[in-house]
Design a protein around this motif. Structure first.
Motif, short mmCIF file in Angstrom:
data_model
loop_
_atom_site.label_atom_id
_atom_site.label_comp_id
_atom_site.label_asym_id
_atom_site.label_seq_id
_atom_site.Cartn_x
_atom_site.Cartn_y
_atom_site.Cartn_z
N SER A 123 3.81 -9.31 -13.03
CA SER A 123 2.48 -8.86 -12.64
C SER A 123 1.66 -8.49 -13.88
CB SER A 123 2.58 -7.65 -11.71
OG SER A 123 3.05 -6.53 -12.41
N ARG A 141 0.75 -3.89 -10.39
CA ARG A 141 1.04 -4.31 -9.02
C ARG A 141 2.26 -5.22 -9.09
NH1 ARG A 141 -3.67 -7.20 -6.27
NH2 ARG A 141 -3.73 -8.26 -8.27
N PRO A 162 0.95 -8.04 -3.67
CA PRO A 162 -0.37 -7.96 -4.28
C PRO A 162 -1.26 -6.85 -3.73
CG PRO A 162 -0.25 -9.86 -2.83
CD PRO A 162 1.14 -9.27 -2.91
N ASP A 163 -0.89 -6.26 -2.60
CA ASP A 163 -1.69 -5.15 -2.04
C ASP A 163 -1.09 -3.79 -2.38
OD1 ASP A 163 0.57 -5.24 -0.41
OD2 ASP A 163 -0.55 -4.97 1.44
N CYS A 164 -0.09 -3.78 -3.26
CA CYS A 164 0.63 -2.54 -3.56
C CYS A 164 0.50 -2.18 -5.05
CB CYS A 164 2.11 -2.70 -3.21
SG CYS A 164 3.07 -1.21 -3.49
N ILE A 165 0.06 -0.97 -5.30
CA ILE A 165 0.05 -0.45 -6.66
C ILE A 165 1.45 0.11 -6.89
CG2 ILE A 165 -0.95 1.23 -8.26
CD1 ILE A 165 -3.52 1.12 -6.49
N SER A 166 2.22 -0.59 -7.71
CA SER A 166 3.63 -0.23 -7.89
C SER A 166 3.83 0.85 -8.94
CB SER A 166 4.44 -1.46 -8.30
OG SER A 166 3.99 -1.96 -9.55
N LEU A 190 -7.72 -1.00 -9.70
CA LEU A 190 -6.80 -1.84 -8.92
C LEU A 190 -7.26 -1.97 -7.48
CD1 LEU A 190 -3.31 -0.94 -10.37
CD2 LEU A 190 -4.67 -2.99 -10.74
N ILE A 204 -7.74 -5.42 -5.46
CA ILE A 204 -7.11 -5.65 -4.15
C ILE A 204 -8.16 -6.03 -3.12
CG2 ILE A 204 -5.92 -4.45 -2.25
CD1 ILE A 204 -4.35 -2.90 -4.50
N ALA A 233 -4.47 -1.36 1.03
CA ALA A 233 -3.85 -1.09 -0.27
C ALA A 233 -2.75 -0.07 -0.04
CB ALA A 233 -4.89 -0.54 -1.25
N ILE A 246 0.54 2.40 -1.87
CA ILE A 246 1.10 3.05 -3.06
C ILE A 246 2.19 3.99 -2.57
CG2 ILE A 246 -0.50 5.01 -3.13
CD1 ILE A 246 -0.68 4.47 -6.24
#
Length: 154
Positions: A49, A66, A70-74, A95, A99, A107, A109
């Motif tokens: 990423s 991420r 793709p919709d997750c802030i890791s 971010l 998204i 989104a 997290i």
């Protein structure tokens, strides 16, 4: 991001993790700390990423990624000397814009449940807790009490 930045990203992430008061003493055993340090040291080089960097005066002071969905802030990590100055919020909002621009309807997290500073920041950015429970942390090698949060982007 250059190869030299990989090391700095790992150093900032590990320093931010170490400075958190979210982890109980049982999780701070030397072997757990070493697993976490190693995970941070290889993250930037091994992730597929994008890693989004916050800089001040040419110095990396925070980063977010991420890694995974793709919709997750890791990941969100801010140098302890620069926390509570809007760096984390700026990275999250950046971010969230990406998204939303990519058309994701949600989104996501997550963080350690007792990381009150992170939970508070995420809630101020519009996230809501949707789940709390035990989850295995690959980087730490232990079970943690986690919270998952979600937000409609935009």
């Amino acid at each position: 991001m250059t190869v030299a930045d990989h090391t700095v990203v790992g150093d900032v992430g590990f320093a931010a993790w170490k400075s958190s008061n979210a982890f109980e003493d049982v999780y701070l055993e030397p072997q757990v700390i070493e697993r976490v340090r190693r995970a941070f040291s290889v993250f930037a080089a091994e992730t597929t990423s994008d890693v989004h960097i916050a800089e001040r005066e040419g110095r990396v002071i925070g980063w977010a990624a991420r890694d995974g969905a793709p919709d997750c802030i890791s990941d969100l990590w801010v140098d302890p000397a620069h926390q509570r100055r809007g760096v984390g919020r700026t990275l999250i909002l950046h971010l969230l814009d990406i998204i939303a621009d990519e058309g994701h309807p949600l989104a996501r997290i997550q963080t350690h449940a007792s990381n009150a500073a992170a939970v508070s920041l995420y809630e101020r950015c519009g996230f809501t807790i949707v789940w709390q429970g035990k989850e295995f942390s690959k980087s730490m090698g232990v079970e943690l009490e986690k919270v998952h949060l979600e937000k409609l982007p935009g």
